[in-house]
Design a protein around this motif. Structure first.
Motif, PDB file in Angstrom:
ATOM      1  N   GLN A  84      -3.466   0.877  -3.356  1.00  0.00           N
ATOM      2  CA  GLN A  84      -3.451  -0.468  -2.801  1.00  0.00           C
ATOM      3  C   GLN A  84      -3.140  -1.438  -3.930  1.00  0.00           C
ATOM      4  N   MET A  85      -2.026  -2.128  -3.819  1.00  0.00           N
ATOM      5  CA  MET A  85      -1.567  -3.033  -4.855  1.00  0.00           C
ATOM      6  C   MET A  85      -1.649  -4.463  -4.340  1.00  0.00           C
ATOM      7  N   THR A  86      -2.343  -5.307  -5.073  1.00  0.00           N
ATOM      8  CA  THR A  86      -2.478  -6.714  -4.724  1.00  0.00           C
ATOM      9  C   THR A  86      -2.066  -7.570  -5.907  1.00  0.00           C
ATOM     10  N   VAL A 129      -0.495   4.794 -14.036  1.00  0.00           N
ATOM     11  CA  VAL A 129      -0.991   3.576 -13.413  1.00  0.00           C
ATOM     12  C   VAL A 129      -2.451   3.720 -13.016  1.00  0.00           C
ATOM     13  N   ALA A 130      -2.775   4.791 -12.320  1.00  0.00           N
ATOM     14  CA  ALA A 130      -4.133   4.997 -11.842  1.00  0.00           C
ATOM     15  C   ALA A 130      -4.363   6.477 -11.584  1.00  0.00           C
ATOM     16  N   ARG A 131      -5.605   6.906 -11.738  1.00  0.00           N
ATOM     17  CA  ARG A 131      -5.987   8.285 -11.512  1.00  0.00           C
ATOM     18  C   ARG A 131      -7.307   8.339 -10.781  1.00  0.00           C
ATOM     19  N   ARG A 144       0.842  -1.189   0.000  1.00  0.00           N
ATOM     20  CA  ARG A 144       0.000   0.000   0.000  1.00  0.00           C
ATOM     21  C   ARG A 144       0.883   1.246   0.000  1.00  0.00           C
ATOM     22  N   LEU A 145       0.770   2.042  -1.043  1.00  0.00           N
ATOM     23  CA  LEU A 145       1.512   3.285  -1.150  1.00  0.00           C
ATOM     24  C   LEU A 145       0.652   4.452  -0.680  1.00  0.00           C
ATOM     25  N   SER A 146       1.289   5.434  -0.065  1.00  0.00           N
ATOM     26  CA  SER A 146       0.601   6.627   0.410  1.00  0.00           C
ATOM     27  C   SER A 146       1.286   7.870  -0.122  1.00  0.00           C
ATOM     28  N   ARG A 189      -6.330  -5.377 -10.000  1.00  0.00           N
ATOM     29  CA  ARG A 189      -5.322  -5.689  -8.987  1.00  0.00           C
ATOM     30  C   ARG A 189      -4.995  -4.495  -8.098  1.00  0.00           C
ATOM     31  N   PHE A 190      -5.028  -3.303  -8.669  1.00  0.00           N
ATOM     32  CA  PHE A 190      -4.692  -2.083  -7.934  1.00  0.00           C
ATOM     33  C   PHE A 190      -5.949  -1.266  -7.673  1.00  0.00           C
ATOM     34  N   THR A 191      -5.963  -0.552  -6.569  1.00  0.00           N
ATOM     35  CA  THR A 191      -7.061   0.338  -6.234  1.00  0.00           C
ATOM     36  C   THR A 191      -6.515   1.675  -5.757  1.00  0.00           C
ATOM     37  N   ILE A 192      -6.948   2.750  -6.392  1.00  0.00           N
ATOM     38  CA  ILE A 192      -6.576   4.085  -5.957  1.00  0.00           C
ATOM     39  C   ILE A 192      -7.730   4.677  -5.153  1.00  0.00           C
TER      40      ILE A 192
END
Length: 113
Positions: free
Chosen positions: A81-83, A48-50, A19-21, A66-69
């Motif tokens: 959140q990277m899974t 990657v995500a916006r 999980r990146l912040s 897989r990822f959630t921003i």
């Protein structure tokens, strides 16, 4: 000067999660879309995500599902959140705000067994 402060990078095994912040100044966070980009050695930086101010999200095909921003307005923080991480997710991940107009310094994510 405007500075976005990132954290959460590190080493994780394939299939793992991270999980990146990213914390931004409140005036910037509240008035801009936020995004995560990444750049692997020898490659161009890619989106990657916006997430918009209203919470609308979009993702690169390679990370969709897989990822959630997300964003927390009380903390002026955007998360990634990277899974189900894969070795090809290895890169420096950058937080951005606006067009993007503002950037963080980047945080290294390494996916390896």
């Amino acid at each position: 000067q405007v500075q976005l402060v990132e954290s959460g990078g590190g080493l994780v095994q394939p299939g793992g999660s991270l999980r990146l912040s990213c914390v931004a100044p409140g005036s910037i966070f509240s008035s801009n879309a936020m995004a995560w980009y990444r750049q692997a050695p020898g490659n161009e930086r890619e989106l990657v995500a916006r997430i918009t101010r209203g919470g609308t999200t979009n993702y690169a095909d390679s990370v969709k599902g897989r990822f959630t921003i997300s964003r927390d307005h009380a903390k002026n923080t955007v998360y990634l959140q990277m899974t189900s991480l894969k070795p090809e997710d290895t890169a420096v991940y950058y937080c951005s705000a606006g067009y993007p107009r503002y950037w963080g310094q980047g945080t290294q994510v390494t996916v390896s067994s």
